[in-house]
Design a protein around this motif. Sequence first.
Motif, short mmCIF file in Angstrom:
data_model
loop_
_atom_site.label_atom_id
_atom_site.label_comp_id
_atom_site.label_asym_id
_atom_site.label_seq_id
_atom_site.Cartn_x
_atom_site.Cartn_y
_atom_site.Cartn_z
N MET A 227 5.78 0.67 10.47
CA MET A 227 4.82 1.59 9.86
C MET A 227 5.43 2.99 9.69
O MET A 227 4.96 3.75 8.86
N GLN A 228 6.47 3.29 10.44
CA GLN A 228 7.07 4.63 10.34
C GLN A 228 7.49 4.98 8.92
O GLN A 228 7.16 6.07 8.45
N PRO A 229 8.20 4.08 8.21
CA PRO A 229 8.54 4.43 6.82
C PRO A 229 7.30 4.59 5.93
O PRO A 229 7.28 5.43 5.03
N VAL A 230 6.27 3.80 6.21
CA VAL A 230 5.04 3.90 5.43
C VAL A 230 4.38 5.26 5.65
O VAL A 230 3.92 5.90 4.70
N LEU A 231 4.35 5.72 6.90
CA LEU A 231 3.76 7.03 7.18
C LEU A 231 4.54 8.15 6.49
O LEU A 231 3.94 9.06 5.90
N ALA A 232 5.86 8.07 6.53
CA ALA A 232 6.68 9.07 5.83
C ALA A 232 6.40 9.04 4.33
O ALA A 232 6.29 10.09 3.69
N GLN A 233 6.26 7.84 3.78
CA GLN A 233 5.96 7.70 2.36
C GLN A 233 4.58 8.28 2.03
O GLN A 233 4.42 8.97 1.02
N LEU A 234 3.60 8.03 2.90
CA LEU A 234 2.26 8.57 2.66
C LEU A 234 2.25 10.09 2.71
O LEU A 234 1.58 10.75 1.90
N ILE A 235 2.98 10.66 3.65
CA ILE A 235 3.06 12.12 3.74
C ILE A 235 3.69 12.70 2.49
O ILE A 235 3.20 13.70 1.93
N GLN A 236 4.76 12.06 2.01
CA GLN A 236 5.39 12.54 0.78
C GLN A 236 4.45 12.37 -0.41
O GLN A 236 4.35 13.25 -1.26
N GLN A 237 3.73 11.25 -0.45
CA GLN A 237 2.77 11.01 -1.53
C GLN A 237 1.68 12.08 -1.51
O GLN A 237 1.27 12.58 -2.57
N LEU A 238 1.23 12.47 -0.32
CA LEU A 238 0.23 13.52 -0.20
C LEU A 238 0.78 14.84 -0.73
O LEU A 238 0.10 15.56 -1.47
N ARG A 239 2.01 15.15 -0.38
CA ARG A 239 2.63 16.40 -0.85
C ARG A 239 2.78 16.42 -2.36
O ARG A 239 2.73 17.48 -2.99
N LEU B 53 -4.76 5.10 1.25
CA LEU B 53 -4.82 5.40 2.69
C LEU B 53 -5.96 4.62 3.35
O LEU B 53 -5.78 4.03 4.43
N LEU B 54 -7.11 4.60 2.73
CA LEU B 54 -8.25 3.88 3.28
C LEU B 54 -7.96 2.38 3.37
O LEU B 54 -8.28 1.75 4.38
N ASN B 55 -7.35 1.82 2.34
CA ASN B 55 -7.02 0.39 2.38
C ASN B 55 -6.05 0.07 3.52
O ASN B 55 -6.21 -0.94 4.21
N ARG B 56 -5.08 0.92 3.73
CA ARG B 56 -4.13 0.72 4.84
C ARG B 56 -4.85 0.82 6.18
O ARG B 56 -4.61 0.03 7.09
N LEU B 57 -5.74 1.80 6.30
CA LEU B 57 -6.49 1.98 7.55
C LEU B 57 -7.38 0.77 7.82
O LEU B 57 -7.45 0.28 8.95
N LEU B 58 -8.04 0.27 6.79
CA LEU B 58 -8.90 -0.90 6.96
C LEU B 58 -8.10 -2.13 7.38
O LEU B 58 -8.57 -2.93 8.19
N VAL C 212 -5.30 -2.10 9.17
CA VAL C 212 -4.94 -1.89 10.57
C VAL C 212 -6.15 -2.14 11.46
O VAL C 212 -6.04 -2.78 12.52
N GLU C 213 -7.32 -1.66 11.06
CA GLU C 213 -8.53 -1.86 11.86
C GLU C 213 -8.91 -3.34 11.93
O GLU C 213 -9.37 -3.82 12.96
N LYS C 214 -8.70 -4.05 10.84
CA LYS C 214 -8.98 -5.49 10.83
C LYS C 214 -8.04 -6.20 11.81
O LYS C 214 -8.48 -7.05 12.60
N ASP C 215 -6.76 -5.84 11.78
CA ASP C 215 -5.81 -6.43 12.72
C ASP C 215 -6.17 -6.07 14.16
O ASP C 215 -6.12 -6.92 15.06
N ARG C 216 -6.55 -4.82 14.40
CA ARG C 216 -6.92 -4.38 15.75
C ARG C 216 -8.07 -5.22 16.28
O ARG C 216 -8.05 -5.70 17.41
N ALA C 217 -9.07 -5.43 15.44
CA ALA C 217 -10.22 -6.24 15.85
C ALA C 217 -9.80 -7.68 16.14
O ALA C 217 -10.28 -8.30 17.10
N LEU D 280 -1.62 3.28 15.36
CA LEU D 280 -1.40 3.33 13.92
C LEU D 280 -2.62 3.88 13.19
O LEU D 280 -2.50 4.68 12.26
N ALA D 281 -3.80 3.45 13.60
CA ALA D 281 -5.03 3.94 12.98
C ALA D 281 -5.17 5.45 13.20
O ALA D 281 -5.55 6.18 12.27
N ARG D 282 -4.83 5.90 14.39
CA ARG D 282 -4.90 7.33 14.69
C ARG D 282 -3.93 8.11 13.80
O ARG D 282 -4.26 9.18 13.28
#
Length: 109
Positions: free
Chosen positions: A1-13, A28-33, A35-40, A84-86
């Motif tokens: 997920m680390q590369p994905v987070l870096a990509q999301l931050i760059q996408q936000l910028r 971002l919401l789709n990715r969070l959902l 992760v939350e589905k996997d967590r559950a 990851l959700a956090r």
Amino acid sequence: MQPVLAQLIQQLRDCETVEAGVDFQRDLLNRLLEVEKDRAGFKRAAKRMRNGKGPHPEAPEPQSGRDLADVATWRFEQDVCDCLARQLRSVGDALAWRVFDFHRPFILA
């Protein structure tokens, strides 16, 4: 997920328009959902394992490479998903700060 987070931050910028911001938020919401589905799913599997049953057939695939017969594996995967959700929510917070032009009263409200 680390590369994905870096990509999301760059996408936000790189968001320059409202449409780009909406697309970013949707992604971002789709990715969070996900992760939350996997967590559950990991939480449910851990509970079943504690009760002496095997993980349910729809349980997500653990990524840690740990022993699937150990309840600690499923709990670990759940904890990773919590982290990851956090992190994804923190990126969402950055979006809110940017949308409100870093104006603190809007964020506090």
